[in-house]
Design a protein around this motif. Structure first.
Motif, PDB file in Angstrom:
ATOM      1  N   ARG A  65      -0.938 -11.940 -16.616  1.00  0.00           N
ATOM      2  CA  ARG A  65      -1.090 -10.488 -16.481  1.00  0.00           C
ATOM      3  C   ARG A  65      -2.213 -10.152 -15.502  1.00  0.00           C
ATOM      4  O   ARG A  65      -2.080  -9.237 -14.682  1.00  0.00           O
ATOM      5  CB  ARG A  65      -1.382  -9.866 -17.848  1.00  0.00           C
ATOM      6  N   GLU A  69      -2.028  -8.058 -11.976  1.00  0.00           N
ATOM      7  CA  GLU A  69      -2.932  -6.945 -11.673  1.00  0.00           C
ATOM      8  C   GLU A  69      -3.649  -7.164 -10.337  1.00  0.00           C
ATOM      9  O   GLU A  69      -3.807  -6.244  -9.541  1.00  0.00           O
ATOM     10  CB  GLU A  69      -3.950  -6.777 -12.793  1.00  0.00           C
ATOM     11  N   LYS A  70      -4.070  -8.401 -10.092  1.00  0.00           N
ATOM     12  CA  LYS A  70      -4.726  -8.717  -8.821  1.00  0.00           C
ATOM     13  C   LYS A  70      -3.760  -8.537  -7.660  1.00  0.00           C
ATOM     14  O   LYS A  70      -4.127  -8.011  -6.601  1.00  0.00           O
ATOM     15  CB  LYS A  70      -5.253 -10.155  -8.860  1.00  0.00           C
ATOM     16  N   SER A  73      -3.396  -4.867  -6.998  1.00  0.00           N
ATOM     17  CA  SER A  73      -4.602  -4.270  -6.412  1.00  0.00           C
ATOM     18  C   SER A  73      -4.704  -4.513  -4.910  1.00  0.00           C
ATOM     19  O   SER A  73      -5.450  -3.818  -4.210  1.00  0.00           O
ATOM     20  CB  SER A  73      -5.851  -4.795  -7.113  1.00  0.00           C
ATOM     21  N   ILE A  81      -5.006   1.719 -10.847  1.00  0.00           N
ATOM     22  CA  ILE A  81      -4.205   0.869 -11.739  1.00  0.00           C
ATOM     23  C   ILE A  81      -4.777   0.987 -13.149  1.00  0.00           C
ATOM     24  O   ILE A  81      -5.987   0.846 -13.352  1.00  0.00           O
ATOM     25  CB  ILE A  81      -4.231  -0.607 -11.304  1.00  0.00           C
ATOM     26  N   GLU A  82      -3.909   1.256 -14.102  1.00  0.00           N
ATOM     27  CA  GLU A  82      -4.353   1.351 -15.502  1.00  0.00           C
ATOM     28  C   GLU A  82      -3.385   0.559 -16.390  1.00  0.00           C
ATOM     29  O   GLU A  82      -2.167   0.778 -16.307  1.00  0.00           O
ATOM     30  CB  GLU A  82      -4.408   2.810 -15.951  1.00  0.00           C
ATOM     31  N   PHE A  83      -3.934  -0.341 -17.213  1.00  0.00           N
ATOM     32  CA  PHE A  83      -3.099  -1.131 -18.111  1.00  0.00           C
ATOM     33  C   PHE A  83      -2.853  -0.362 -19.397  1.00  0.00           C
ATOM     34  O   PHE A  83      -3.763   0.252 -19.960  1.00  0.00           O
ATOM     35  CB  PHE A  83      -3.776  -2.469 -18.427  1.00  0.00           C
ATOM     36  N   PHE A 116       1.682  -1.553 -16.444  1.00  0.00           N
ATOM     37  CA  PHE A 116       0.635  -1.003 -15.591  1.00  0.00           C
ATOM     38  C   PHE A 116       1.097   0.372 -15.110  1.00  0.00           C
ATOM     39  O   PHE A 116       2.231   0.533 -14.647  1.00  0.00           O
ATOM     40  CB  PHE A 116       0.376  -1.903 -14.380  1.00  0.00           C
TER      41      PHE A 116
END
Length: 293
Positions: A65, A69-70, A73, A81-83, A116
């Motif tokens: 995960r 996300e990386k 980004s 970005i918000e999880f 996300f």
């Protein structure tokens, strides 16, 4: 003696009229520029309000995960970005109201997915870029599904682009009309001094000697007009922001300062250039034509 007083009065009146004209034009252009800035910032914020939901597979580890996300980004099109975990979603009041509070008992598990929530930059208005971005995200290993309000986004971007075009055309037309009227006003002010210019030529004054005091006066005139327009603009912005406080958060003080500085600089440039153009015409004009002009 009376003729001298009458001439001085005419010169002073023409100076006042042209100064007031420059002030009003600068104030009008600055106000329109400010409103255009606010409108474009609002349009930009609307474009950036589109949310893209990237749902993740259930069997992902924390490292996987974090890797997704990386990877997200690194995309230039993403603003934030918000999880959002599936447990958090299940506790959402609206979700509970829609599906009932005991849905886990029926399904024996939480059917939702971790995701996300992405907000995009204004560059997402380019449909080709947006489609490429969505396709690239869907191909990331571990991404189950990507969704976003495509029709809403398309309509929003189309509307914003139309508004932007209208504002640019309106601002451009206003600029041309204002500068044309201002040019005529300054030319009339110089026209009222044509006999004085011709007299200076007849006694042997050089072109620069004739133009220097007029240009110096025009620069002073531009500064006065710029400062006066800035004061009117500042009062107007203060009153507007008192009525609508949200505007100050949209149009930052830095941009307002740039508009004020542009007014003063614009006053100097406009007054100086138009005065130079009008003076150049009469200085180069033959004496016999000045009396027939």
């Amino acid at each position: 003696m009376k003729d001298d007083k009458r001439l001085k009065r005419k010169v002073r009146n023409s100076y006042i009229v042209s100064t007031v004209s420059i002030t009003l034009v600068l104030f009008l252009l600055g106000s329109v520029g400010y409103l255009m800035t606010v409108a474009l910032e609002v349009a930009r914020s609307l474009q950036e309000s589109i949310v893209v939901t990237v749902e993740l597979s259930n069997d992902l580890s924390d490292e996987q995960r974090a890797g997704i996300e990386k990877r997200l980004s690194e995309e230039d099109l993403i603003a934030t970005i918000e999880f959002s975990s599936k447990e958090t979603k299940a506790q959402d009041a609206e979700f509970r109201k829609m599906f009932g509070a005991e849905f886990e008992e029926v399904l024996q598990e939480n059917p939702l997915l971790d995701s996300f929530e992405l907000t995009l930059t204004a560059a997402s208005a380019d449909q080709a870029l947006l489609d490429d971005f969505i396709g690239a995200v869907e191909r990331i290993p571990g991404v189950e599904h990507v969704s976003y309000p495509a029709r809403v986004a398309e309509r929003l971007h189309a509307t914003v682009n139309k508004i932007r075009l209208v504002l640019i055309l309106f601002g451009g037309a206003l600029l041309v009309i204002s500068l044309t009227l201002l040019s005529n006003t300054i030319r009339l002010a110089i026209f009222s001094k044509r006999y004085l210019i011709n007299t200076m030529k007849l006694v042997g004054a050089t072109k620069w000697f004739i133009m220097k005091p007029f240009l110096g006066s025009s620069i002073t005139q531009g500064i006065i007009a710029g400062v006066a327009a800035s004061a009117l603009f500042g009062l107007s912005v203060y009153g507007l922001n008192e009525a609508v406080p949200e505007l100050m958060t949209v149009a930052q003080l830095e941009k307002i300062g740039m508009i004020v500085g542009g007014m003063v600089l614009g006053g100097i440039l406009i007054s100086g250039l138009f005065t130079f153009a009008a003076l150049n015409k009469f200085v180069n004009m033959k004496s016999n034509k000045i009396y027939l002009y």
